[in-house]
Design a protein around this motif. Sequence first.
Motif, PDB file in Angstrom:
ATOM      1  N   ALA A   1       0.736  -1.215   0.050  1.00 22.21           N
ATOM      2  CA  ALA A   1      -0.002  -0.113   0.099  1.00 22.21           C
ATOM      3  C   ALA A   1       1.036   1.242  -0.207  1.00 22.21           C
ATOM      4  O   ALA A   1       0.691   2.192  -0.746  1.00 22.21           O
ATOM      5  N   TRP A   2       2.024   1.279   0.919  1.00 21.49           N
ATOM      6  CA  TRP A   2       2.748   2.445   0.868  1.00 21.49           C
ATOM      7  C   TRP A   2       3.506   2.842  -0.472  1.00 21.49           C
ATOM      8  O   TRP A   2       3.674   3.933  -0.767  1.00 21.49           O
ATOM      9  N   GLN A   3       3.957   1.478  -1.301  1.00 21.88           N
ATOM     10  CA  GLN A   3       4.395   1.644  -2.378  1.00 21.88           C
ATOM     11  C   GLN A   3       3.426   2.454  -3.410  1.00 21.88           C
ATOM     12  O   GLN A   3       3.809   3.162  -4.301  1.00 21.88           O
TER      13      GLN A   3
ATOM     14  N   ALA B   1      10.969  -0.241 -10.589  1.00 22.84           N
ATOM     15  CA  ALA B   1      11.284  -0.889  -8.847  1.00 22.84           C
ATOM     16  C   ALA B   1      12.559  -0.491  -8.582  1.00 22.84           C
ATOM     17  O   ALA B   1      12.738  -0.304  -7.231  1.00 22.84           O
ATOM     18  N   ASP B   2      13.600  -0.337  -9.330  1.00 25.40           N
ATOM     19  CA  ASP B   2      15.081   0.221  -9.018  1.00 25.40           C
ATOM     20  C   ASP B   2      14.891   1.535  -8.136  1.00 25.40           C
ATOM     21  O   ASP B   2      15.800   1.888  -7.310  1.00 25.40           O
ATOM     22  N   MET B   3      13.709   2.481  -8.664  1.00 28.73           N
ATOM     23  CA  MET B   3      13.587   3.550  -7.881  1.00 28.73           C
ATOM     24  C   MET B   3      13.383   3.508  -6.414  1.00 28.73           C
ATOM     25  O   MET B   3      13.631   4.236  -5.601  1.00 28.73           O
ATOM     26  N   PHE B   4      12.902   2.185  -6.041  1.00 31.27           N
ATOM     27  CA  PHE B   4      12.671   2.254  -4.377  1.00 31.27           C
ATOM     28  C   PHE B   4      13.926   2.076  -3.590  1.00 31.27           C
ATOM     29  O   PHE B   4      13.968   2.285  -2.522  1.00 31.27           O
ATOM     30  N   ARG B   5      14.858   1.844  -4.465  1.00 37.87           N
ATOM     31  CA  ARG B   5      16.152   1.436  -3.584  1.00 37.87           C
ATOM     32  C   ARG B   5      17.202   2.821  -3.989  1.00 37.87           C
ATOM     33  O   ARG B   5      18.464   2.824  -3.575  1.00 37.87           O
TER      34      ARG B   5
END
Length: 145
Positions: A26-28, A97-101
């Motif tokens: 949810a937060w993502q 997805a890489d941007m979460f890191r």
Amino acid sequence: MHDTDDPLLPPFDTRIAVAVRDDLEAWQRLNVTAFLASGIAAAHPHLVGRPYADADGTAYLPLLGMPVLVFEASAPTLVAARERAVRRGLPIAVYTADMFRTGHDAANRAAVAAVAGPELDLVGCAVHGPRNAVDKVLKGASLHP
């Protein structure tokens, strides 16, 4: 266009749509939606309304002046949406997805730049354009519950 030529008055000739991947926490989903909506606002400043103020005179920041439809989609649907937007020449904001890191904007851009478009691990995208074109780009996505 409508009689007033004001894009922020209904009926809206264009649509803003954000699609987030259906397997995110949810937060993502919320984070990705916020980032992608900011991309639309930055690319289309004419879609931002005037500042708000309450009855006491406290000023508030302006917002996008039209509805933002939020969809959820599978990973393959997001890949197809990116391809359709690119093929149609419809500007698109992406979140991978890489941007979460990463921890800042330059690192986010570097993460996207390191991967060829069709190979991006998309977790979200946003588009603004004619209603029909946006609907075709997001074919297969469903309104977020």
